[in-house]
Each structure stands twice: as C-alpha cells, then as structure tokens.
Design an enzyme around this catalytic site. Structure first.
Site, mmCIF file in Angstrom:
data_model
loop_
_atom_site.group_PDB
_atom_site.id
_atom_site.type_symbol
_atom_site.label_atom_id
_atom_site.label_comp_id
_atom_site.label_asym_id
_atom_site.label_seq_id
_atom_site.Cartn_x
_atom_site.Cartn_y
_atom_site.Cartn_z
ATOM 1 N N ASP A 188 0.472 -1.357 0.306
ATOM 2 C CA ASP A 188 0.204 0.411 -0.291
ATOM 3 C C ASP A 188 0.623 1.222 0.264
ATOM 4 O O ASP A 188 0.175 2.513 0.989
ATOM 5 C CB ASP A 188 -0.705 -0.557 1.278
ATOM 6 C CG ASP A 188 -2.262 -1.210 1.250
ATOM 7 O OD1 ASP A 188 -1.605 -2.303 0.017
ATOM 8 O OD2 ASP A 188 -2.600 -1.382 1.801
ATOM 9 N N ASP A 190 -4.697 -0.312 -1.594
ATOM 10 C CA ASP A 190 -6.526 -0.404 -1.651
ATOM 11 C C ASP A 190 -7.159 -0.045 -2.601
ATOM 12 O O ASP A 190 -6.491 0.611 -3.226
ATOM 13 C CB ASP A 190 -6.742 0.473 -0.186
ATOM 14 C CG ASP A 190 -6.777 -0.348 1.324
ATOM 15 O OD1 ASP A 190 -6.620 -1.044 0.893
ATOM 16 O OD2 ASP A 190 -6.853 0.753 2.203
ATOM 17 N N HIS A 238 -10.268 0.847 -2.940
ATOM 18 C CA HIS A 238 -12.581 0.772 -2.410
ATOM 19 C C HIS A 238 -13.231 1.432 -3.687
ATOM 20 O O HIS A 238 -12.782 2.307 -4.252
ATOM 21 C CB HIS A 238 -12.274 1.608 -1.171
ATOM 22 C CG HIS A 238 -10.883 1.630 -0.298
ATOM 23 N ND1 HIS A 238 -11.266 -0.553 0.439
ATOM 24 C CD2 HIS A 238 -10.302 1.898 0.376
ATOM 25 C CE1 HIS A 238 -10.567 -0.494 1.028
ATOM 26 N NE2 HIS A 238 -9.470 0.930 1.226
ATOM 27 N N LYS A 297 -7.138 -5.041 -3.120
ATOM 28 C CA LYS A 297 -8.025 -5.518 -2.261
ATOM 29 C C LYS A 297 -9.113 -4.324 -1.828
ATOM 30 O O LYS A 297 -9.092 -2.969 -2.160
ATOM 31 C CB LYS A 297 -7.069 -5.910 -1.402
ATOM 32 C CG LYS A 297 -5.932 -4.386 -0.508
ATOM 33 C CD LYS A 297 -5.147 -5.244 0.483
ATOM 34 C CE LYS A 297 -4.354 -4.081 0.954
ATOM 35 N NZ LYS A 297 -4.734 -2.841 1.830
ATOM 36 N N CYS A 334 -1.924 -2.391 7.842
ATOM 37 C CA CYS A 334 -1.620 -3.794 6.753
ATOM 38 C C CYS A 334 -0.344 -4.240 6.458
ATOM 39 O O CYS A 334 -0.439 -5.826 6.101
ATOM 40 C CB CYS A 334 -2.132 -2.847 5.159
ATOM 41 S SG CYS A 334 -3.486 -1.968 5.377
ATOM 42 N N HIS A 390 -10.567 6.523 1.226
ATOM 43 C CA HIS A 390 -9.428 6.607 0.687
ATOM 44 C C HIS A 390 -8.839 6.233 0.130
ATOM 45 O O HIS A 390 -10.034 5.267 0.219
ATOM 46 C CB HIS A 390 -8.924 6.630 1.844
ATOM 47 C CG HIS A 390 -9.156 5.406 2.591
ATOM 48 N ND1 HIS A 390 -9.604 4.980 3.461
ATOM 49 C CD2 HIS A 390 -8.260 4.350 2.896
ATOM 50 C CE1 HIS A 390 -9.503 3.905 4.056
ATOM 51 N NE2 HIS A 390 -9.101 2.854 3.558
ATOM 52 N N HIS A 393 -16.545 0.007 5.690
ATOM 53 C CA HIS A 393 -14.603 0.811 5.832
ATOM 54 C C HIS A 393 -14.864 2.040 6.351
ATOM 55 O O HIS A 393 -14.103 2.758 7.320
ATOM 56 C CB HIS A 393 -14.341 -0.277 4.353
ATOM 57 C CG HIS A 393 -12.085 0.512 5.222
ATOM 58 N ND1 HIS A 393 -11.798 -0.674 6.073
ATOM 59 C CD2 HIS A 393 -11.713 0.560 4.525
ATOM 60 C CE1 HIS A 393 -10.900 -0.023 5.788
ATOM 61 N NE2 HIS A 393 -10.884 0.537 4.880
#
Length: 200
Positions: free
Chosen positions: A9, A51, A53, A104, A150, A79, A62
């Site tokens: 990340d 990440d 999203h 992810k 993470c 984010h 989340h």
C-alpha cells in the site's frame, strides 16, 4: 528457497498530504526504489498491493457513514477510491520492477494483501495464496505502509500461511508510534524476523 517481496500500500493517500497520510510514507517509497535497484533480482516475485475501494457505498462499513466521524479503528474517512489520484502508487516508487499488482478492499474492509486479488497479467484474479503456491514461494520479505495496519495484517497472514517472513523495519511507516511499536512486537512474537533491508 524461493523468495517474494511484498510492497504494501505505498499509495498517495497513505503518504504525506493524503487522506490518511502517515509521516515517513514518501521516504518509504523512495527507499524502496533504491532497495529494488540493488535487490530486485534476488526475488522471484515483487508483489505490490493497493487499497482500491469503491466510490459508491461504505465498502462494507470500512468508510464512516456520511455525516459521522470515523473512529480510526475500523471506520475511516474515504481513501484510496478506485480511479482517483489517492489510490495510485506514490510517484517515488519505481513500478517497473513490480511483477504482480494486487487490489484489495473492493466493497469490503481489507487490510492484508492476502485479502486481495491479482490485477492483470497471467494470474489475473488469483489470490496471493494461489500465486505463492504456484511459484513455490517459501520466503517473504515485507515493506510498506502502514506498520500498524496493513503491514501487520499481511505479515501475520504470511506467517499463518507457513512462509518464513522478514519485515524490513527501515522500509515501513506507521500511523502512530505506540501502535506501530506494538505491531512490530506482535509480528516478531508471531515468528517474523525483524530485519533491516541493508542486512545489518
């Protein structure tokens, strides 16, 4: 033994100035590039997670609901929304040596790289477990952001999946000193080797 590097990340939203920026994040990106210049050939795989999203919805709880403050434990401000600059790799990270990209958190909370799926290439859609088994990876080195979330989750999962794990403590950055120190201790207690990327 076959070794992989996990880069966790290293994204704009997790570095200084981002939605959830941590101090030292940009330095991690730059130092990882220097490390890859001298060490990438020692890895059969260089796997980087992001990440990623969804813009719509709360991604399984989340993201904090609109109008409510996040608790910064299991709810967060928006984010790393797919397709936004914040979700992209930090520009100081040289992507040319990354062999596998992982996304992810698409619609759900996801901290560990093991929660994601390969994005693109021959292994598109595969889990990390499937990729590591396919390539016979027994050793995993871990670097990235954030130490206390993470990176921690990815290291603990790698140990649980039977890999020999090293965490490069000079190539990670965390949200807070206390929780980062606790995460480092937890990773070490679980069996990860706490090491420096320069071998010292």
């Amino acid at each position: 033994m076959t070794r992989a590097l996990f880069i966790i990340d290293v994204q704009n939203d997790f570095t200084e100035g981002g939605a959830l920026g941590v101090d030292g994040g940009a330095a991690v990106a730059a130092h990882l590039t220097s490390y890859l210049e001298r060490a990438a050939d020692g890895y059969s795989l260089v796997i980087a997670s992001r990440d990623w999203h969804n813009a719509d919805g709360d991604n399984g709880g989340h993201f904090a609901p609109v109008g409510e403050e996040p608790n910064f434990l299991d709810t967060w401000p928006p984010h790393c929304v797919a397709g936004t600059p914040g979700a992209e790799y930090h520009p100081a990270l040289d992507q040319s040596r990354i062999t596998i990209h992982v996304k992810k958190g698409q619609g759900e909370p996801a901290y560990s790289i093991f929660d994601g799926h390969v994005d693109g290439g021959a292994s598109d859609g595969a889990t990390i477990t499937e990729v590591l088994e396919e390539h016979g990876v027994t050793e995993v080195d871990i670097a990235g952001i954030a130490t206390d979330y993470c990176v921690r989750a990815s290291a603990l999962d790698a140990v649980e999946h039977g890999r020999h794990v090293r965490v490069f403590t000079d190539l990670i950055a965390g949200v807070a000193r206390e929780t980062s120190d606790a995460a480092i201790a937890e990773m070490g207690h679980a069996g990860a080797i706490l090491a420096s990327s320069d071998g010292e």
